[in-house]
Design a protein around this motif. Structure first.
Motif, short mmCIF file in Angstrom:
data_model
loop_
_atom_site.label_atom_id
_atom_site.label_comp_id
_atom_site.label_asym_id
_atom_site.label_seq_id
_atom_site.Cartn_x
_atom_site.Cartn_y
_atom_site.Cartn_z
N ILE A 41 0.84 -1.26 -0.10
CA ILE A 41 0.04 0.05 -0.01
C ILE A 41 1.02 1.07 0.02
O ILE A 41 0.66 2.30 -0.53
CB ILE A 41 -0.95 -0.11 1.16
CG1 ILE A 41 -1.85 -1.07 1.30
CG2 ILE A 41 -2.11 1.38 1.12
CD1 ILE A 41 -2.73 -1.29 2.30
N LEU A 42 1.84 1.30 0.92
CA LEU A 42 2.79 2.49 0.78
C LEU A 42 3.43 2.53 -0.64
O LEU A 42 3.72 3.66 -1.08
CB LEU A 42 4.05 2.09 1.78
CG LEU A 42 3.51 2.37 3.13
CD1 LEU A 42 4.72 2.16 4.07
CD2 LEU A 42 3.11 4.09 3.34
N PRO A 50 2.09 7.81 -7.01
CA PRO A 50 1.72 9.24 -7.19
C PRO A 50 2.34 10.21 -6.46
O PRO A 50 2.50 11.43 -7.10
CB PRO A 50 0.30 9.03 -6.83
CG PRO A 50 0.06 7.80 -6.06
CD PRO A 50 1.08 6.93 -6.34
N LEU A 56 0.83 4.42 -2.76
CA LEU A 56 0.78 5.74 -2.03
C LEU A 56 1.87 6.58 -2.60
O LEU A 56 1.65 7.73 -2.86
CB LEU A 56 0.72 5.69 -0.84
CG LEU A 56 -0.47 5.65 -0.11
CD1 LEU A 56 -0.46 5.74 1.32
CD2 LEU A 56 -1.60 6.66 -0.46
#
Lengths: 449, 188
Positions: free
Chosen positions: A224-225, A231, A228
């Motif tokens: 997930i990091l 972008p 994130l």
């Protein structure tokens, strides 16, 4: 059925086992520092001293110690800011984007590239912070209730976006880096012998045991990091480019800036990663982990992004002539043939022409040559920012304001000094933390399909 | 179910049966075999993530992605409220006659705040759920479990057939078998 690949080239050579990985990569941490480390560290501290002296002089006397003036109000400082921020993009790019693309070769280089990101952003932050002049009121850049007047910050200003973008990028990169480090800190914790080292590695390992329940969540948070950060990394340099693109200065007022800056950032970041790793793999004996294959993959990205940046140079030149706006036309002709022609053509040579040598296999697989090329790339990218900033500013709409600009001794000192900050941090990192991600490398030893 | 994962602590446990492995394939086989035999595995400790092991052990997918979304939504809302209050309500600032109500120029700050809150919110809950905090003492079962060895820990009680568990471990490549009683380990 999981099986070992017969055709895919091995990412880690030398038939290493998991315990070999721990031993090899923890060696610099567990042993006394080598002579090479001591020499490098001392040199870095000397440069750090240059930074301290130049900064002291800037603060003591004022921004007047810099050669910036009413026309060229941004000079070496913002050039250096963009230069360092650009370098700071490769780390997160390697960790995040290459993770999403499942490029396993990133595993040998992501740790040091992320460290490089963090140190480069620290260097970058120095310039806008101290360019503010009265640095002790630097917190005015934050959206705080204003007790001194009646204004809040201006949300239309790209300089404010920069405050948010750079601080978010720095803190998220730090978190990403630290979470990635925890399993390796735990490995070191279980190997070190001295009491003090045991205490600190235990402190920062946060009780890590390698439980599968924890690993499952760890892999999810990493993913997930990465999602994130991808972008985020693109947004940060986009925002840096809007510092210029939202103004009405000829040469800056172009919509191509965001993608052009992002490509340039990746280009310069990989340049710096190559500079560091070509040396590190030799000095620290990591040739089995950072193989010629890794260097080759990096040079391919350097060539691709260099060419993208080159296309952007040609596009903006063409569009300026095609636009029919005489100020734009003049700005670009002045870049190529005006008093700063040497900077423009250095940029063109270093960033567009020279990376084309990587079409040849020899160039992609010869470490000393890659090292030289990586320096050329870094020089070229510094010139790019210098060209954008200084050549656009030194001749503005009013010919009576036309001036020439060259960095003062203090500005040069500050720039050289940031290399001191960068390398001091990097040498400390190489001494106290594993430069290669051990727990990730251990997953690719078997060359699984 | 509390936020902190209670499965992680080894304190106040019954006797643990430990098997040590050096090969990840055999470890996964053994884990699978133990799960099929109905043995409740306390945890498996590995120096690196062994892919698929969590599924073999029957660990549910973490809620972390939902937590991440909620943190992101909170960050976005807070940032929107902040800009709206400062820029529209409290002191509308006229810069070049640009609109003060929502405009694309809000996007960068909204985006960065969303990312910041997502990352740190998720990080906070990640550490909390895994009971990770600076300075906490690690509960290690083998000194090389963060280096190259893998450990399967099975908690025993009256219902567990210890012999069967040890046999499965031995048959599937365990290089060493131990039992841990209140932190004191003995080789079997």
């Amino acid at each position: 059925m999981i099986h070992d690949s017969l055709i895919r080239e091995r990412l880690v050579t030398g038939g290493k086992t998991a315990s070999d990985v721990t031993r090899d990569i923890a060696r610099p941490i567990l042993n006394k520092p080598s002579t090479a480390w001591k020499v490098g560290f001392t040199l870095s501290v000397i440069f750090l001293g240059i930074f301290v002296v130049s900064l002291f002089w800037t603060l003591w006397t004022g921004i007047g110690t810099w050669n910036i003036n009413k026309s060229v109000m941004w000079g070496w400082d913002i050039t250096n800011f963009v230069f360092w921020v650009g370098i700071g993009h490769a780390g997160t790019l390697i960790s995040a984007i290459l993770l999403l693309f499942r490029q396993k070769w990133r595993m040998s280089i992501n740790r040091s590239a992320e460290a490089m990101t963090i140190f480069a952003v620290i260097c970058a932050a120095m310039f806008p912070v101290f360019h503010m002049g009265r640095v002790w009121v630097g917190y005015w850049a934050l959206p705080l209730p204003n007790a001194f007047g009646s204004l809040w910050v201006n949300f239309n200003s790209p300089l404010l976006w920069d405050v948010f973008a750079i601080s978010t990028y720095f803190s998220v990169s730090l978190l990403f880096w630290y979470i990635g480090l925890i399993p390796d800190i735990a490995t070191i914790r279980d190997k070190v012998k001295t009491k003090a080292a045991q205490y600190w590695y235990r402190f920062f390992s946060m009780g890590w045991t390698g439980s599968t329940r924890t690993w499952a969540r760890y892999e999810l948070i990493s993913l997930i990091l990465a999602g994130l950060s991808t972008p985020l990394v693109l947004s940060v340099h986009t925002i840096v480019s809007t510092d210029f693109a939202t103004s009405v200065i000829p040469g800056w007022h172009t919509t191509i800036f965001p993608p052009y800056f992002v490509a340039g950032a990746i280009f310069s970041g990989f340049g710096m990663v190559a500079t560091l790793l070509v040396v590190a793999r030799k000095v620290m004996n990591y040739e089995n982990y950072i193989t010629i294959g890794h260097l080759e993959a990096m040079t391919k990205i350097i060539m691709l992004t260099g060419t993208l940046v080159g296309i952007a140079y040609l596009t903006e030149f063409f569009i300026a002539q095609y636009s029919g706006v005489e100020y734009e036309q003049y700005a670009f002709l002045n870049r190529a043939s005006g008093p700063y022609w040497w900077a423009y053509w250095s940029m063109m040579f270093c960033n567009l022409v020279s990376p084309q040598v990587f079409w040849f296999k020899w160039a992609r697989t010869t470490p000393w040559f890659i090292f030289i090329m990586s320096i050329v790339v870094n020089v070229g990218m510094w010139f790019e920012r210098f060209v954008i900033i200084v050549t656009s500013l030194h001749r503005d709409y009013l010919p009576s304001s036309w001036v020439m600009y060259a960095g003062s001794l203090t500005e040069i000192g500050l720039f050289l000094g940031t290399f001191g900050i960068f390398f001091t941090c990097f040498f400390l990192f190489a001494k106290f933390l594993p430069v290669i991600n051990m727990s990730e490398i251990k997953t690719i030893l078997r060359n699984r399909e | 179910m509390g936020i902190i994962d209670s499965n992680l602590s080894l304190r106040n446990r019954n006797k643990l049966l430990l098997g040590i492995w050096e090969d990840e394939d055999k470890l996964v086989e053994a884990t699978s075999e133990l799960v099929h035999a109905g043995v409740k595995i306390q945890d498996v400790y590995t120096p690196y993530p062994v892919h698929g092991l969590d599924r073999v052990m029957g660990i549910r997918r973490s809620w972390l992605s939902i937590v991440a979304f909620l943190c992101g939504a909170t960050g976005f809302s807070l940032a929107f409220w902040m800009i709206y209050y400062m820029y529209v309500q409290d002191w509308p600032l006229d810069v070049g006659n640009k609109p003060v109500r929502f405009s694309p120029s809000w996007v960068p700050v909204l985006f960065e705040a969303t990312v910041l809150c997502t990352a740190f919110g998720m990080g906070f809950f990640f550490f909390l759920r895994n009971r990770m905090i600076w300075g906490i003492k690690p509960e290690l079962l083998d000194e090389r479990q963060t280096d190259d060895r893998m450990v399967i820990a099975v908690e025993t009680d009256e219902s567990v057939d210890e012999k069967k568990v040890l046999k499965i471990m031995k048959d599937h490549g365990a290089v060493e078998l131990r039992e841990s009683n209140g932190g004191v380990q003995t080789t079997i």
